[in-house]
Write a protein that holds these residues in place. Sequence first.
Motif, PDB file in Angstrom:
ATOM      1  N   PRO A 281       0.809  -1.224   0.000  1.00 22.08           N
ATOM      2  CA  PRO A 281       0.000   0.000   0.000  1.00 22.08           C
ATOM      3  C   PRO A 281       0.842   1.274   0.000  1.00 22.08           C
ATOM      4  N   LYS A 282       2.084   1.160   0.447  1.00 24.13           N
ATOM      5  CA  LYS A 282       2.970   2.325   0.483  1.00 24.13           C
ATOM      6  C   LYS A 282       4.387   1.842   0.228  1.00 24.13           C
ATOM      7  N   LEU A 283       5.123   2.565  -0.601  1.00 23.91           N
ATOM      8  CA  LEU A 283       6.496   2.154  -0.887  1.00 23.91           C
ATOM      9  C   LEU A 283       7.337   3.353  -1.280  1.00 23.91           C
ATOM     10  N   ARG A 284       8.647   3.160  -1.209  1.00 20.50           N
ATOM     11  CA  ARG A 284       9.579   4.136  -1.743  1.00 20.50           C
ATOM     12  C   ARG A 284      10.062   3.634  -3.087  1.00 20.50           C
ATOM     13  N   SER A 285      10.114   4.519  -4.069  1.00 25.39           N
ATOM     14  CA  SER A 285      10.506   4.123  -5.420  1.00 25.39           C
ATOM     15  C   SER A 285      11.943   3.601  -5.422  1.00 25.39           C
ATOM     16  N   ASP A 286      12.280   2.848  -6.456  1.00 30.21           N
ATOM     17  CA  ASP A 286      13.593   2.210  -6.536  1.00 30.21           C
ATOM     18  C   ASP A 286      14.737   3.212  -6.445  1.00 30.21           C
ATOM     19  N   ASP A 287      14.537   4.409  -6.988  1.00 27.20           N
ATOM     20  CA  ASP A 287      15.611   5.407  -6.935  1.00 27.20           C
ATOM     21  C   ASP A 287      15.621   6.191  -5.626  1.00 27.20           C
ATOM     22  N   GLY A 288      14.675   5.890  -4.736  1.00 23.04           N
ATOM     23  CA  GLY A 288      14.642   6.519  -3.423  1.00 23.04           C
ATOM     24  C   GLY A 288      14.097   7.927  -3.388  1.00 23.04           C
ATOM     25  N   ARG A 289      13.617   8.427  -4.517  1.00 23.69           N
ATOM     26  CA  ARG A 289      13.205   9.827  -4.596  1.00 23.69           C
ATOM     27  C   ARG A 289      11.732  10.051  -4.278  1.00 23.69           C
ATOM     28  N   HIS A 290      10.916   9.011  -4.352  1.00 23.31           N
ATOM     29  CA  HIS A 290       9.473   9.201  -4.251  1.00 23.31           C
ATOM     30  C   HIS A 290       8.830   8.218  -3.280  1.00 23.31           C
ATOM     31  N   VAL A 291       7.763   8.671  -2.628  1.00 20.26           N
ATOM     32  CA  VAL A 291       6.919   7.797  -1.824  1.00 20.26           C
ATOM     33  C   VAL A 291       5.614   7.598  -2.583  1.00 20.26           C
ATOM     34  N   VAL A 292       5.303   6.353  -2.885  1.00 22.36           N
ATOM     35  CA  VAL A 292       4.116   5.998  -3.653  1.00 22.36           C
ATOM     36  C   VAL A 292       3.076   5.421  -2.702  1.00 22.36           C
ATOM     37  N   ILE A 293       1.832   5.865  -2.835  1.00 18.25           N
ATOM     38  CA  ILE A 293       0.758   5.378  -1.961  1.00 18.25           C
ATOM     39  C   ILE A 293      -0.377   4.817  -2.815  1.00 18.25           C
ATOM     40  N   ARG A 294      -1.075   3.837  -2.244  1.00 16.65           N
ATOM     41  CA  ARG A 294      -2.233   3.224  -2.897  1.00 16.65           C
ATOM     42  C   ARG A 294      -3.423   3.276  -1.938  1.00 16.65           C
ATOM     43  N   PRO A 295      -4.095   4.423  -1.859  1.00 22.81           N
ATOM     44  CA  PRO A 295      -5.198   4.583  -0.901  1.00 22.81           C
ATOM     45  C   PRO A 295      -6.382   3.640  -1.122  1.00 22.81           C
ATOM     46  N   LEU A 296      -6.523   3.060  -2.314  1.00 18.12           N
ATOM     47  CA  LEU A 296      -7.623   2.122  -2.577  1.00 18.12           C
ATOM     48  C   LEU A 296      -7.257   0.688  -2.204  1.00 18.12           C
ATOM     49  N   ALA A 297      -6.188   0.500  -1.451  1.00 15.02           N
ATOM     50  CA  ALA A 297      -5.685  -0.842  -1.145  1.00 15.02           C
ATOM     51  C   ALA A 297      -6.722  -1.730  -0.461  1.00 15.02           C
ATOM     52  N   TYR A 298      -7.659  -1.165   0.274  1.00 18.12           N
ATOM     53  CA  TYR A 298      -8.670  -1.953   0.977  1.00 18.12           C
ATOM     54  C   TYR A 298      -9.974  -2.091   0.179  1.00 18.12           C
ATOM     55  N   SER A 299     -10.023  -1.499  -1.000  1.00 16.15           N
ATOM     56  CA  SER A 299     -11.288  -1.434  -1.750  1.00 16.15           C
ATOM     57  C   SER A 299     -11.363  -2.486  -2.849  1.00 16.15           C
ATOM     58  N   ARG A 300     -12.542  -3.069  -3.019  1.00 18.92           N
ATOM     59  CA  ARG A 300     -12.758  -4.099  -4.038  1.00 18.92           C
ATOM     60  C   ARG A 300     -13.011  -3.462  -5.404  1.00 18.92           C
ATOM     61  N   GLU A 301     -12.554  -4.153  -6.440  1.00 20.22           N
ATOM     62  CA  GLU A 301     -12.758  -3.637  -7.789  1.00 20.22           C
ATOM     63  C   GLU A 301     -14.245  -3.530  -8.128  1.00 20.22           C
TER      64      GLU A 301
END
Length: 287
Positions: free
Chosen positions: A173-193
């Motif tokens: 649901p949350k990660l740091r990009s491979d180059d370390g420059r960005h924090v990526v979030i997925r707020p819909l992680a608990y939501s069904r398609e």
Amino acid sequence: MSAQPDSTRKQHYEAAKLAKRLRHQVGQAIADFNMIEDGDKVMVCLSGGKDSYTLLDVLLSLQAKAPVRFELIAVNLDQKQPGFPAHVLPDYLSGRGVPFHIIEQDTYSTVTRVIPEGKTMCSLCSRLRRGALYQWAANNGVSKIALGHHRDDILATFFLNMFYQAQLKAMPPKLRSDDGRHVVIRPLAYSRESDIAEYATLQQFPIIPCNLCGSQENLQRKAVRRMMEDWEQQQPGRSENVFRALGQVSPSQLADRRLFDFAALGARGGVARADAHEWLAGTPDES
């Protein structure tokens, strides 16, 4: 004035309940993973599909009552696909008063030149799109990059990695990009398609299909999706249980020696340890 029909009242009630459920799930995910903090500038990657529209809409509704102040900006990458309706997103976002930016980059020509006809283009297309969005974020003070991946995307990725890559990993649901420059979030992680699809229909979002590849989906992902759909028909709730398991990992009950020191478990001090070569070669019989 005639009373509202029972069917219409029920539809409004169900729509309101769905919207509340999505807001709750997104708010819970944000809180659980500390996705958004006071003063954040959140870039919502808007593709024109149901997931990113829903993500933006729910974040906008939460923004007004959130316990922290944060800025939202919708960003779309115009990949110069032939026939792409370039006016749709600007018209929608302007109408809602949402700050936005359109990145214009001809990734279409690159993808069609590099990928042989008939082959899946999604992987290269995704990498090029991600690179363009990340670069814009770095140049414009973005502190969080929000993507529209939902619970079923996370589960499908988990099964794909397990079945085809022999790895236990998914989309966090949350990660740091491979180059370390960005924090990526997925707020819909608990939501069904299925909830997101219904919500997008009710909200009448101006959906833009991916015409570059005809919404291609590789055979492995299709197989996993069918498996998940069959599971839900046979035993509703199974997918939810698997998703919950991703957050309740017991390293000592698996077999990854990097996560748990199995070698030291029960080992007696002062006893020499034979290595794998010695075990495989065996010990000469001295009797």
